[in-house]
Design an enzyme around this catalytic site. Structure first.
Site, short mmCIF file in Angstrom:
data_model
loop_
_atom_site.label_atom_id
_atom_site.label_comp_id
_atom_site.label_asym_id
_atom_site.label_seq_id
_atom_site.Cartn_x
_atom_site.Cartn_y
_atom_site.Cartn_z
N SER A 134 35.59 67.28 19.19
CA SER A 134 36.80 66.71 18.59
C SER A 134 37.80 67.80 18.25
O SER A 134 37.43 68.92 17.93
CB SER A 134 36.44 65.93 17.32
OG SER A 134 37.61 65.45 16.73
N LYS A 195 30.00 61.24 16.75
CA LYS A 195 31.39 61.39 17.20
C LYS A 195 32.12 60.04 17.18
O LYS A 195 33.27 59.95 16.77
CB LYS A 195 31.42 61.99 18.62
CG LYS A 195 32.79 62.01 19.28
CD LYS A 195 33.79 62.85 18.50
CE LYS A 195 35.08 63.18 19.23
NZ LYS A 195 35.78 62.11 19.88
N HIS A 198 32.93 59.30 13.67
CA HIS A 198 34.10 60.13 13.34
C HIS A 198 35.37 59.43 13.77
O HIS A 198 36.34 59.33 13.01
CB HIS A 198 33.97 61.50 14.02
CG HIS A 198 35.26 62.25 14.11
ND1 HIS A 198 36.22 61.96 15.06
CD2 HIS A 198 35.77 63.26 13.36
CE1 HIS A 198 37.27 62.76 14.88
NE2 HIS A 198 37.01 63.55 13.86
N ASN A 199 35.39 58.92 14.98
CA ASN A 199 36.60 58.26 15.48
C ASN A 199 36.90 56.98 14.69
O ASN A 199 38.06 56.67 14.42
CB ASN A 199 36.46 57.92 16.96
CG ASN A 199 36.60 59.14 17.84
OD1 ASN A 199 36.33 60.25 17.39
ND2 ASN A 199 37.02 58.96 19.07
N GLU A 202 38.38 57.97 11.55
CA GLU A 202 39.75 58.38 11.87
C GLU A 202 40.67 57.14 11.90
O GLU A 202 41.78 57.17 11.34
CB GLU A 202 39.73 59.09 13.22
CG GLU A 202 41.05 59.56 13.76
CD GLU A 202 40.86 60.17 15.15
OE1 GLU A 202 39.94 60.98 15.36
OE2 GLU A 202 41.64 59.79 16.05
#
Ligand code: 2AM
Length: 494
Positions: A134, A195, A198-199, A202
């Protein structure tokens, strides 16, 4: 190793789009020799004769040539389009590799694919890593956040490269002054799962900031310049983060004609799907990931631009002007954003903990906060506090039960509630901020109205219920109408 030995590269990289090229340059900056290959061969030549010129970067014109250039155990990293191209390259690589060699997928793959590919590659005697990378193009060049998972035996062989190129933040766990934003995440699909989460987070962070902006704009009528100043101030406090920083800059940005670019951008959001994947996983596992899912739906609603234009001329709402203390309300918006953000990360961690149990991963939860602390889009000071919470109590069950976060929510709570009340009164939609509060108010209640829900299910479907005065797992059915009999439903469990 002598210079005539052709197998001199530390790692091979397939996929020379901008991310791939930047990661190669970053690796070379840190003293690693990299061999590169790309489906469209002209990109190999352009790169070798361009930004890779004069560096320890070797161009390969076939998979065989690429593999031949690598030291053993061979490490080949793919940064290609997610989906079929990854499977295709795995099959192209396998015949050229031998036991102990490592295939790494650094793209945005779905964790289910990574689970499948890890098993497949391991069945061929090789090792596999699926890693989140990222930070975009800039991160790839100067220090991304790297979240690797897969075959555990592969980790020692990629650790020195990954940790060298990753972003660095202050304060390593071992007391060292700087820590890399990269550590082993867990088995098979764990890296890509983290990940993905994480997105999703976000998405949540961005939506919360958008709601704060909307309140300032719609409820308070603040100018871009005023909002620019407010975000600048927030970025010096607890909300200090990359996303607040870029919001500050966006709000102050004017084009050549002096117009604010933010006001010229069509209000209809795109998405590539990782937020949706996060929501789907939460629904599958029964985790109330309300904030991220609201953020996905907010994008969906924004995309109905044409319908909204029609509806705006037909459907009514309140038309009020703000009559309170503006400065105090700005502070309330700050607190609402902060408390909601705590809910979002709490939910994200609940999701990862559930996934760890579901898929048998030994997730290092504090390590994940450290990996996200720098290099990636959600990087923030706040993640340092999450890291501290897991350092204090590695088996912390829920972030809200950590003393620091509990106290922070307590302090932010009055403003958070005032903001939602005002937004509702004025008709300004704040789906993420308000669903965050609904989650908090639900999570902290010993009793919820699900007693009635169970009664309803038992009434119409004989689905049975448990009683407060009997041990769990004892199920009861009531004949609510006097004509239902005592047959219960045993198969319906949705
Ligand atoms: P290309 O330069 O040959 O298009 C990002 O798009 C990277 O993924 C690029 O390196 C691109 O290669 C590669 N890529 C995209 N689709 C691919 C496919 N079907 N097969 C192989 N590589 C692919």
């Amino acid at each position: 190793m002598s210079r005539v030995d052709i197998a001199q590269a530390d790692i091979g990289l397939i996929g020379l789009a901008v991310m791939g090229q930047n990661l190669v340059l970053n690796m070379e900056d840190h003293g690693f020799t990299v061999a590169v290959y790309n489906r469209t061969l002209s990109k190999v030549d352009d790169f070798i004769n361009g930004s890779a010129k004069g560096r320890n970067i070797i161009g390969a014109h076939s998979i065989e040539e690429l593999v031949g250039a690598l030291k053993k155990p061979r490490r080949v990293m793919m940064l290609v389009k997610a989906g079929q191209p990854v499977d295709d390259f795995i099959d192209l690589l396998i015949p050229h590799l031998e036991a102990g060699d490592i295939i790494i997928d650094g793209g945005n793959s779905n964790y289910n694919d990574t689970i499948r590919r890890t098993a497949y590659v391991e069945s061929k005697g090789l090792l596999y890593i699926g890693t989140g990378v990222s930070g975009g193009e800039e991160g790839a060049r100067h220090g991304p956040s790297i979240m690797p998972g897969g075959s555990t035996d592969a980790w020692p062989h990629v650790k020195p490269i990954f940790q060298a190129v990753a972003a660095k933040v202050e304060g390593g766990t071992d007391g060292s002054p700087s820590a890399p934003c990269c550590d082993w995440v867990g088995e098979n699909g764990a890296g890509h799962y983290v990940k993905m989460t994480h997105n999703g987070i976000e998405y949540g962070d961005m939506q919360l900031i958008c709601e704060a902006y909307y309140l300032m704009k719609e409820a308070l009528g603040m100018s871009n310049e005023e909002m620019h100043g407010t975000f600048a101030e927030w970025n010096r406090g607890k909300l200090d983060s990359y996303l607040i920083e870029i919001t500050r800059d966006i709000l102050g940005f004017r084009d050549e004609g002096g117009k604010y670019v933010i006001d010229l951008i069509l209000d209809t959001a795109g998405q590539k799907g990782t937020g949706k994947w996060t929501g789907i996983s939460a629904l599958d596992m029964g985790i109330p990931l309300t904030l991220i899912v609201e953020a996905v739906f907010a994008r969906c609603l924004s995309a109905l631009k044409d319908e909204r234009v029609v509806a705006s001329k037909v459907l009514s709402g309140p038309s009020l002007t703000f009559d309170g203390d503006r400065q105090a309300f700005i502070q309330d918006i700050h607190d609402a954003l902060y408390a909601s953000k705590i809910m979002s990360y709490t939910q994200g961690y609940m999701l990862m903990q559930a996934a760890a149990a579901e898929y048998g991963w030994n997730l290092n939860l504090g390590g994940i906060a450290l990996m996200w602390r720098g290099g990636c889009i959600i990087r923030s000071a706040f993640l340092g506090k999450i890291k501290e919470a897991f350092d204090k109590k590695p088996d912390l069950n829920n972030l809200l039960l950590d003393d620091y976060f509990r106290a922070e929510v307590e302090a932010a709570q009055p403003g958070w509630r005032r903001v939602i009340a005002k937004a509702v009164e004025m008709g300004v939609p704040v789906p993420a901020i308000s669903s965050a509060l609904a989650f908090y108010d639900g999570y902290r209640r010993e009793r919820l109205p699900a007693n009635l829900l169970q009664a309803q299910r038992d009434y119409f479907g004989a689905h049975t219920y448990e009683r407060i005065d009997r041990p769990r797992k004892e199920f009861f059915h009531t004949d609510w109408t006097g004509s239902g009999g005592d047959v219960t439903s045993t198969t319906y469990n949705a």
